[in-house]
Enzyme design. Structure first.
Site, mmCIF file in Angstrom:
data_model
loop_
_atom_site.group_PDB
_atom_site.id
_atom_site.type_symbol
_atom_site.label_atom_id
_atom_site.label_comp_id
_atom_site.label_asym_id
_atom_site.label_seq_id
_atom_site.Cartn_x
_atom_site.Cartn_y
_atom_site.Cartn_z
ATOM 1 N N HIS A 555 45.742 28.879 50.938
ATOM 2 C CA HIS A 555 47.159 28.702 50.501
ATOM 3 C C HIS A 555 47.221 27.515 49.469
ATOM 4 C CE1 HIS A 555 48.490 30.366 54.729
ATOM 5 N NE2 HIS A 555 47.954 31.105 53.919
HETATM 6 C C1 LIG Z 1 41.969 35.823 51.112
HETATM 7 C C2 LIG Z 1 43.164 35.311 51.244
HETATM 8 C C3 LIG Z 1 44.078 35.532 52.431
HETATM 9 C C4 LIG Z 1 45.274 35.314 52.415
HETATM 10 N N1 LIG Z 1 46.141 35.548 53.437
HETATM 11 C C5 LIG Z 1 47.598 35.305 53.688
HETATM 12 C C6 LIG Z 1 48.270 35.647 54.737
HETATM 13 O O1 LIG Z 1 47.912 36.470 55.549
HETATM 14 N N2 LIG Z 1 49.471 35.574 54.587
HETATM 15 C C7 LIG Z 1 50.108 34.692 53.530
HETATM 16 O O2 LIG Z 1 51.645 34.451 53.686
HETATM 17 N N3 LIG Z 1 49.378 34.279 52.662
HETATM 18 C C8 LIG Z 1 48.076 34.692 52.371
HETATM 19 N N4 LIG Z 1 47.291 34.164 51.504
HETATM 20 C C9 LIG Z 1 48.003 33.454 50.173
HETATM 21 C C10 LIG Z 1 48.975 34.123 49.334
HETATM 22 O O3 LIG Z 1 48.325 35.405 49.370
HETATM 23 C C11 LIG Z 1 48.903 33.436 48.258
HETATM 24 O O4 LIG Z 1 49.301 32.180 48.353
HETATM 25 C C12 LIG Z 1 49.859 34.026 47.105
HETATM 26 O O5 LIG Z 1 49.469 35.263 46.908
HETATM 27 C C13 LIG Z 1 49.821 33.272 45.854
HETATM 28 O O6 LIG Z 1 50.930 33.789 44.989
HETATM 29 P P1 LIG Z 1 50.754 33.311 43.379
HETATM 30 O O7 LIG Z 1 51.741 34.315 42.708
HETATM 31 O O8 LIG Z 1 50.884 31.904 43.493
HETATM 32 O O9 LIG Z 1 49.346 33.551 42.932
HETATM 33 P P2 LIG Z 1 48.472 34.927 42.880
HETATM 34 O O10 LIG Z 1 49.084 36.026 43.685
HETATM 35 O O11 LIG Z 1 47.262 34.518 43.054
HETATM 36 O O12 LIG Z 1 48.518 35.506 41.480
HETATM 37 C C14 LIG Z 1 48.058 35.040 40.336
HETATM 38 C C15 LIG Z 1 48.113 35.837 39.240
HETATM 39 O O13 LIG Z 1 47.825 35.623 37.800
HETATM 40 C C16 LIG Z 1 46.608 36.223 37.424
HETATM 41 N N5 LIG Z 1 45.950 35.257 36.324
HETATM 42 C C17 LIG Z 1 45.499 34.092 36.692
HETATM 43 N N6 LIG Z 1 45.216 33.760 35.367
HETATM 44 C C18 LIG Z 1 45.283 34.460 34.450
HETATM 45 C C19 LIG Z 1 45.401 34.521 32.844
HETATM 46 N N7 LIG Z 1 44.808 33.474 32.282
HETATM 47 N N8 LIG Z 1 45.794 35.826 32.329
HETATM 48 C C20 LIG Z 1 46.341 36.685 32.901
HETATM 49 N N9 LIG Z 1 46.445 36.776 34.233
HETATM 50 C C21 LIG Z 1 45.889 35.580 35.052
HETATM 51 C C22 LIG Z 1 45.476 36.481 38.694
HETATM 52 O O14 LIG Z 1 44.641 37.440 38.220
HETATM 53 C C23 LIG Z 1 46.566 36.678 39.630
HETATM 54 O O15 LIG Z 1 46.839 38.113 39.546
HETATM 55 C C24 LIG Z 1 45.984 34.669 51.286
HETATM 56 C C25 LIG Z 1 45.426 34.317 50.072
HETATM 57 C C26 LIG Z 1 44.042 34.852 50.057
HETATM 58 C C27 LIG Z 1 43.244 34.650 48.733
#
Ligand SMILES: Cc1cc2nc3c(=O)[nH]c(=O)nc-3n(C[C@H](O)[C@H](O)[C@H](O)COP(=O)(O)OP(=O)(O)OC[C@H]3O[C@@H](n4cnc5c(N)ncnc54)[C@H](O)[C@@H]3O)c2cc1C
Length: 621
Positions: A555
């Site tokens: 998280h």
């Molecule tokens: C293994 C795991 C289990 C989890 N389980 C849960 C759960 O059961 N329930 C829950 O609520 N939360 C869970 N989480 C947490 C939740 O999924 C994340 O907190 C959430 O998805 C984060 O969203 P975000 O948009 O901040 O980032 P992300 O969803 O990580 O998105 C970031 C995106 O940006 C892209 N990116 C990064 N850098 C670049 C770049 N330089 N150029 C182009 N693209 C780029 C990445 O490839 C990615 O696709 C879990 C996370 C993980 C990893």
């Protein structure tokens, strides 16, 4: 329509590319069954199409197609007069990423950025090189493609606290409409409660189609301990509940599947996969005007007429800001990066939820999720035909409990511990994927779990909700392809270990209830190798225990926190605009000033919804 043999060949290629055929022996049969039974539904065009050519200019550029970025791009492109480019470093999802029980196979695969924290002495002592493995999604859908799909919104007080920190617009009453906007609640009983649930949104939220007998037993244990059974996403959070998931027909609904697939044919939305953004372009008057990206072996630039939005997640959004000259001055200068905005908060305030790993309870009945028993050709075909059976289980996550330890205030109804109660644990796959995903050393695994490999157990994972320790993300150098340095700093604040210790004790108490004892429940009390010098069952022993198998719940958040201009550590304002540079926002989990009480995917999707709406308000008013 493609023909069957092409589809099957594609499916098999996915399996071999990911794991090497044979690592999951039933996989070829499984994929063939999936393809055969879902042939009518199979349509390769249902995924967003990655454009072959990126134009020179768009109105908006969204970097990162994760939980938040998928929402932002989807919502902005509802406005036909705006053109939107969504840049994503990873590629497509696959048949494998859909299957809930296989999520641990994705850790360390091509869908993962494979980050590791810097070695430390405060936590993750049972992990290789004392580094915790920070799995992060590198795929369209981001971390929502690797996550365990738990749908938890957090506590009212979380958002009211955000507002009180100087962030108008973020109180619970103001964010609730954005949770509802996304939601398609499939449980009819919950859907009737229209104050807290909605139907018809893009994001399907459903009950687990398959539970072991342990799921309901956990609820009974909760009742025995005096807790209510309730909708933890409703009026009150403290208590026990069966988890809800972002799944549909027993399959994963990632943010991309929810928010991008339905709009993939919009002519004003271009999605570019396998495209790494390397820097935000900022002009002399400190306005973001586009980005530099790397695709097909070369660097190019694309311009944004209106705004650049970073949704690259809590590790990569601060990294990109720093690479672009926005961050702590001395850090940027150290790496020879010209300072455009001295923003000391970039990469600071890193928060995560950590849990106590390895709390395994042996039971006497063959009812748990022992992988080599439940994952077989029959269950694979059942999954493929009807979207049911044990393969729909999210690695055994069945029941959740929110409780308040003696360090919290129970009357606040703002729990400080979440217990994830599972019908599987570290030993349930015989030491293959859980050990690998958690980066445990062989020595640790063998001395604690080897002799109970594949035995029937249940697991309890107590998780601290509002840790006080804060991590830091720093650039290693100015190469955008170098992973940043991650200092988790887990358990450096003394209060955190105390709260987790009480959580551990609450977990032990669950194992002592009649509801669990009737299965013969007994704690697998194996002395941990690193803690043998301490007397058993003392607080010192438990503290040592917690620092060994410290389990990230993935998280990561807070690394570009939102706050008022009076807060020097705030990186974005309450409308998510980056301080010091115009036309640039961060919209993802990084902006959380304080982590929410529960799993953070639903809150991050809410941030995407609200962030997109603020852009519309700001640009159309
Ligand atoms: C293994 C795991 C289990 C989890 N389980 C849960 C759960 O059961 N329930 C829950 O609520 N939360 C869970 N989480 C947490 C939740 O999924 C994340 O907190 C959430 O998805 C984060 O969203 P975000 O948009 O901040 O980032 P992300 O969803 O990580 O998105 C970031 C995106 O940006 C892209 N990116 C990064 N850098 C670049 C770049 N330089 N150029 C182009 N693209 C780029 C990445 O490839 C990615 O696709 C879990 C996370 C993980 C990893």
């Amino acid at each position: 329509m493609v023909d069957m043999s092409t589809v099957l060949a594609g499916a098999l290629k996915t399996a071999s590319g990911l794991f090497g055929l044979g690592k999951i022996w039933f996989m070829p049969t499984f994929l063939a069954a999936l393809t055969y039974y879902n042939y009518d539904l199979y349509d390769p065009e249902s995924q967003p199409i990655s454009v072959s050519k990126i134009r020179d200019e768009y109105d908006f550029i969204v970097v990162g197609a994760g939980s938040a970025g998928s929402v932002v791009a989807s919502r902005l492109s509802e406005h036909k007069e705006w053109s939107v480019l969504l840049l994503e470093a990873g590629g497509h999802e696959s048949e494998i990423t859909d299957v809930p029980i296989l999520s641990l196979y994705l850790h360390g695969s091509r869908y993962d950025w494979k980050y590791k924290t810097e070695p430390s002495n405060t936590a993750c002592q049972a992990m290789k090189e004392k580094r915790c493995c920070w799995t992060r999604g590198k795929v369209i859908g981001g971390s929502s493609v690797l996550n365990t799909m738990l749908y938890v919104r957090g506590n009212k007080k979380d958002y009211d606290a955000w507002a009180e920190m100087g962030n108008p617009g973020w109180s619970y009453e103001e964010v609730l409409p954005y949770f509802l906007k996304s939601q398609d609640q499939r449980n009819p009983y919950l859907a009737r409660n229209k104050r807290y649930h909605a139907t018809g949104g893009y994001l399907t939220v459903d009950d687990a189609p398959w539970l072991s007998p342990l799921g309901l037993a956990f609820l009974q244990a909760g009742e025995e301990m005096g807790y209510p059974i309730r909708d933890i996403n409703g009026a009150s959070q403290t208590g026990f509940a069966l988890f809800q998931f972002t799944t549909r027909r027993g399959m994963r609904v990632s943010a991309a599947k929810a928010f991008l697939n339905p709009v993939r044919l919009r002519s004003n939305l271009d999605v570019a996969l396998n495209t790494v953004t390397t820097k935000v372009l900022i002009d002399g008057s400190k306005r973001a005007v586009g980005v530099q990206y790397f695709r097909d072996g070369k660097y190019s630039i694309v311009r944004a007429r209106k705004e650049v939005i970073l949704s690259a997640g809590a590790v990569n959004s601060p990294q990109l800001l720093m690479l672009s000259g926005i961050g702590p001055r001395e850090q940027l200068e150290k790496h020879g990066i010209g300072v455009i905005a001295d923003s000391p908060g970039v990469g600071e305030n890193v928060m995560d939820h950590i849990a106590v790993g390895g709390m395994v309870f042996l039971i006497d009945y063959p009812i748990s999720l022992v992988m080599n028993r439940v994952v077989n050709v029959n269950s694979a075909i059942r999954y493929a035909v009807s979207g049911e059976g044990p393969l729909t289980s999210s690695v055994g996550l069945e029941t959740v409990a929110f409780v308040t330890t003696k360090f919290g205030n129970a009357t606040d109804n703002w729990p400080d511990i979440e217990l994830m109660l599972t019908s599987a644990s570290t030993n349930s796959d015989g030491g293959s994927n859980v050990k690998r995903a958690h980066c445990l050393t062989d020595t640790f695994y063998d001395s604690v779990f080897k002799d109970i490999n594949n035995r029937d157990v249940f697991g309890v994972f107590p998780m601290i909700m509002r840790p006080k320790s804060r991590g830091v993300i720093r650039l290693k150098n100015k190469d955008p392809f170098q992973a940043p340095l991650i200092y988790h700093n887990y358990l450096t604040h003394p209060d955190d270990i105390r709260v987790l210790r009480e959580g551990l004790k609450a977990g032990l108490a669950i194992g002592e209830t009649q509801a669990m004892k009737r299965f013969g429940a007994r704690f697998h009390n194996r002395l941990l190798p690193g803690c043998k010098h301490l007397p058993e069952y003392t607080d010192e022993y438990w503290d040592c225990y917690i620092r060994q198998y410290t389990m990230t719940i993935y998280h990561m958040s807070g690394s570009t926190k939102m706050g008022p201009s009076s807060d020097p550590m705030a990186v974005v304002d309450p409308r998510l605009r980056v301080y010091g540079v115009a036309n640039l926002r961060v919209i993802d989990a990084s902006i959380m000033p304080q982590i929410t009480t529960g799993n953070i995917n639903a809150p991050t999707i809410m941030i995407g919804e609200k962030g997109a709406d603020m852009i519309v308000e700001d640009l159309k008013s």
